[in-house]
Design an enzyme around this catalytic site. Structure first.
Site, short mmCIF file in Angstrom:
data_model
loop_
_atom_site.label_atom_id
_atom_site.label_comp_id
_atom_site.label_asym_id
_atom_site.label_seq_id
_atom_site.Cartn_x
_atom_site.Cartn_y
_atom_site.Cartn_z
N LYS A 22 0.90 -51.29 -72.14
CA LYS A 22 -0.21 -51.99 -72.81
C LYS A 22 -1.54 -51.48 -72.27
O LYS A 22 -2.46 -51.18 -73.04
CB LYS A 22 -0.10 -53.49 -72.52
N ASN A 23 -1.62 -51.37 -70.91
CA ASN A 23 -2.92 -51.05 -70.30
C ASN A 23 -3.30 -49.59 -70.38
O ASN A 23 -4.34 -49.19 -69.88
CB ASN A 23 -2.96 -51.57 -68.85
N CYS A 117 -11.77 -65.21 -68.14
CA CYS A 117 -10.46 -65.55 -68.71
C CYS A 117 -9.75 -66.41 -67.67
O CYS A 117 -10.31 -66.76 -66.64
CB CYS A 117 -9.67 -64.27 -69.03
N ARG A 122 -14.11 -61.80 -64.48
CA ARG A 122 -13.97 -60.51 -65.18
C ARG A 122 -15.35 -59.91 -65.49
O ARG A 122 -15.68 -59.63 -66.61
CB ARG A 122 -13.16 -60.70 -66.46
N ASP A 306 -0.76 -57.18 -61.18
CA ASP A 306 0.00 -57.55 -62.38
C ASP A 306 1.47 -57.81 -62.09
O ASP A 306 2.20 -58.25 -62.97
CB ASP A 306 -0.12 -56.46 -63.46
N ARG A 398 1.20 -61.21 -75.73
CA ARG A 398 0.09 -60.24 -75.66
C ARG A 398 0.54 -58.94 -75.02
O ARG A 398 0.04 -57.88 -75.33
CB ARG A 398 -1.05 -60.81 -74.82
C1 EPZ Z 1 -7.22 -53.97 -65.85
O1 EPZ Z 1 -8.18 -55.00 -65.97
C2 EPZ Z 1 -5.96 -54.50 -66.53
N1 EPZ Z 1 -6.22 -54.80 -67.93
C3 EPZ Z 1 -5.47 -55.76 -65.82
O2 EPZ Z 1 -4.23 -56.12 -66.42
C4 EPZ Z 1 -5.22 -55.43 -64.35
O3 EPZ Z 1 -4.83 -56.60 -63.67
C5 EPZ Z 1 -6.49 -54.86 -63.73
O4 EPZ Z 1 -6.92 -53.69 -64.48
C6 EPZ Z 1 -6.29 -54.43 -62.28
O5 EPZ Z 1 -5.26 -53.49 -62.21
C7 EPZ Z 1 -6.26 -53.79 -68.83
O6 EPZ Z 1 -6.12 -52.63 -68.48
C8 EPZ Z 1 -6.46 -54.18 -70.26
P1 EPZ Z 1 -10.74 -54.23 -62.95
P2 EPZ Z 1 -9.74 -54.69 -65.60
O7 EPZ Z 1 -11.96 -53.79 -63.67
O8 EPZ Z 1 -10.08 -53.33 -66.06
C9 EPZ Z 1 -13.79 -57.15 -60.76
C10 EPZ Z 1 -2.65 -57.54 -67.36
O9 EPZ Z 1 -2.02 -58.51 -66.91
N2 EPZ Z 1 -14.81 -56.38 -61.48
O10 EPZ Z 1 -10.02 -53.28 -62.05
O11 EPZ Z 1 -10.55 -55.83 -66.07
C11 EPZ Z 1 -13.01 -58.02 -61.73
O12 EPZ Z 1 -13.68 -59.25 -61.93
C12 EPZ Z 1 -4.13 -57.39 -67.09
O13 EPZ Z 1 -2.14 -56.62 -68.05
C13 EPZ Z 1 -16.15 -56.61 -61.19
O14 EPZ Z 1 -16.49 -57.44 -60.35
O15 EPZ Z 1 -9.64 -54.72 -64.00
C14 EPZ Z 1 -11.70 -58.20 -61.03
O16 EPZ Z 1 -11.80 -59.26 -60.11
C15 EPZ Z 1 -4.68 -58.55 -66.30
N3 EPZ Z 1 -17.10 -55.92 -61.88
C16 EPZ Z 1 -11.51 -56.87 -60.30
O17 EPZ Z 1 -12.81 -56.26 -60.23
C17 EPZ Z 1 -16.78 -55.00 -62.85
O18 EPZ Z 1 -17.69 -54.38 -63.44
C18 EPZ Z 1 -10.54 -55.91 -60.97
O19 EPZ Z 1 -11.08 -55.61 -62.23
C19 EPZ Z 1 -15.41 -54.78 -63.14
C20 EPZ Z 1 -14.44 -55.47 -62.44
#
Ligand code: EPZ
Length: 425
Positions: A22-23, A117, A122, A306, A398
């Site tokens: 998915k990701n 969410c 996020r 995850d 999802r």
């Molecule tokens: C991706 O989310 C995945 N989703 C998530 O999978 C996964 O848990 C996550 O990466 C970490 O591996 C998709 O790919 C669609 P991040 P993403 O940006 O890109 C903070 C699932 O279950 N952050 O690495 O949103 C953020 O708040 C989903 O399949 C900032 O603070 O993850 C979070 O606490 C859930 N500022 C942490 O970093 C930013 O600009 C990780 O976020 C961006 C992120």
């Protein structure tokens, strides 16, 4: 409304093949915006998030032909809009993955600001900081982000304060069209990003360092549509491996690269689980008791957030206590209180879950709080005494294609049941 009803205590066996990740698929779909023409994606998971991303692309003017359950032909030659509307972004925050490619193609994007969410705020500050360094100017107004690179994109070095997956991906998908070279330092290293970079290079991009913390992107004038197979879903695979570990039954999971689950397999081996890996999957067995272990979720190649819920459910049945620390999201233990209703002994202290193993779970009515927590509750139901009804299963749909059907094929007594929504008067 539909629930998942699982009757515990039945043995599993056999083999199950996972779908495409998915990701990765969601970002590969967004990346087709960079290459006007028809890009064909194969091994695409048939899940609701992919359907929503399809709606986003169609809203932008793309045409999508479903060539088979797992094959999409995406024609972005007529894309003329650069706005991702609230009603779609609110449904799926991953829609924000179109921001980078829209800026790469049109020099601008208008994206509804996603809310938080269930698992956290996020934020997107790292996306904005990185893109600003490339020359993008941001405004926000009435809940929309207005991005514009009036003088085009100019390559530079961007150091991420945290290896954000989404920020790394949006930066890459804009930088491929920048003038000059961009270096992303402290980049995310997830296998889904490696898959995205692989497809972009097939399209004519010049990106090096995939899977390492330093990614270099030489901007190019044009990208060309290709055919690309989505990498196997390591998290779906890990979820089924936990199904075998939690029931103690031997089963095989195929369609993914075990090397993409290295830390998960290592931690589960410390818990008494045994794996036999092949190039395309793994066999799992658990000859003895489940042993406790401590887990910290970290950016790849650390233990993936995850997989936290699924493995926490396993530790809840261990001979002893475990500490699970969630370092990535602020609020990813919500399913623990549901698991507590099935008899688990879990105390949440901030980012830590203090888990005392119990002898078994009892079936109960539980609510899926999010995608992975929902899957973890179903796994707990496989070994609970009696019946477990999991509601709010749209979360599970999802990210898991035919989750119930695949578990049934392994021998689980599980079904989707339509129950009257008792909130109706
Ligand atoms: C991706 O989310 C995945 N989703 C998530 O999978 C996964 O848990 C996550 O990466 C970490 O591996 C998709 O790919 C669609 P991040 P993403 O940006 O890109 C903070 C699932 O279950 N952050 O690495 O949103 C953020 O708040 C989903 O399949 C900032 O603070 O993850 C979070 O606490 C859930 N500022 C942490 O970093 C930013 O600009 C990780 O976020 C961006 C992120």
């Amino acid at each position: 409304m539909e629930i998942i009803r699982v009757e515990g205590g039945h043995h599993l066996g056999g083999s199950v093949e996972v779908a495409g990740a998915k990701n990765s698929a969601l970002k590969l779909m967004a990346a087709t915006l960079l290459a006007p023409g028809v890009t064909v994606l194969t091994n695409v998971p048939n899940i609701s998030d992919v359907h929503i991303m399809g709606k986003v692309l169609k809203h932008l003017g793309a045409k999508i032909e479903v060539r088979g359950v797992h094959e999409l032909a995406i024609d972005t030659s007529e894309v003329s809009s650069w706005e991702a509307p609230y009603e779609l972004v609110a449904k799926m925050r991953a829609s924000t993955a179109v921001m980078g490619p829209l800026i790469g193609r049109f020099g601008r994007a208008v994206i509804a600001m996603p809310g938080g969410c269930n698992i956290g705020a996020r934020k997107m500050d790292l996306h904005f900081l990185g893109l600003e360094a490339l020359g993008v100017h941001f405004d926000n107004d009435h809940g929309y982000i207005y991005a514009e690179a009036a003088d085009g994109l100019v390559g530079t070095t961007v150091t991420l304060s945290f290896p954000s997956v989404g920020a790394t991906e949006n930066l890459i998908m804009a930088a491929v069209r920048a003038r000059g070279t961009t270096v992303i330092d402290n980049a995310a290293r997830e296998p889904e990003i490696v898959d995205l970079i692989r497809m972009l290079n097939e399209m004519g991009a010049k990106i090096s360092g995939a899977g390492t913390p330093v990614i270099e992107i030489q901007g190019v004038e044009e990208l060309y549509p290709v055919e690309h197979r989505v990498v196997g879903d390591r998290i779906e695979a890990g979820t089924f491996l936990v199904a075998g570990a939690i029931t103690g039954d031997e089963l095989e999971v195929t369609g993914f690269a075990p090397s993409h689950l290295g830390m998960v397999l290592k931690k589960m081996e410390l818990m008494g689980v045994q794996f036999e890996t092949t190039g395309n999957g793994a066999r799992v067995r658990r000859p003895g008791k489940i042993l406790p272990t401590d887990i910290q979720t970290l950016p790849y190649p650390g233990f993936p957030t995850d997989m936290q819920a699924q493995v926490l459910a396993l530790t809840a049945l261990a001979q002893g206590s475990s500490v699970i620390t969630e370092n990535i999201f602020e609020n990813r233990f919500m399913f623990a209180s549901e698991l507590g209703r099935m008899g688990a002994d879990i105390r949440i202290e901030g980012h830590h879950a203090l888990v005392r193993g119990v002898d078994g779970f009892s079936g109960a009515q539980v609510v899926s709080p999010d995608l992975r927590g929902g899957a973890a509750l179903v796994l707990a139901g496989l070994v609970a005494e009696g019946e477990t009804d999991v509601s709010a299963i749209h979360h599970i749909d999802r990210g898991y294609e035919n989750f119930v059907g695949k578990l049934r094929s392994l021998g689980a007594h599980i079904e989707r049941v339509d129950v009257a929504d008792d909130t109706d008067f």
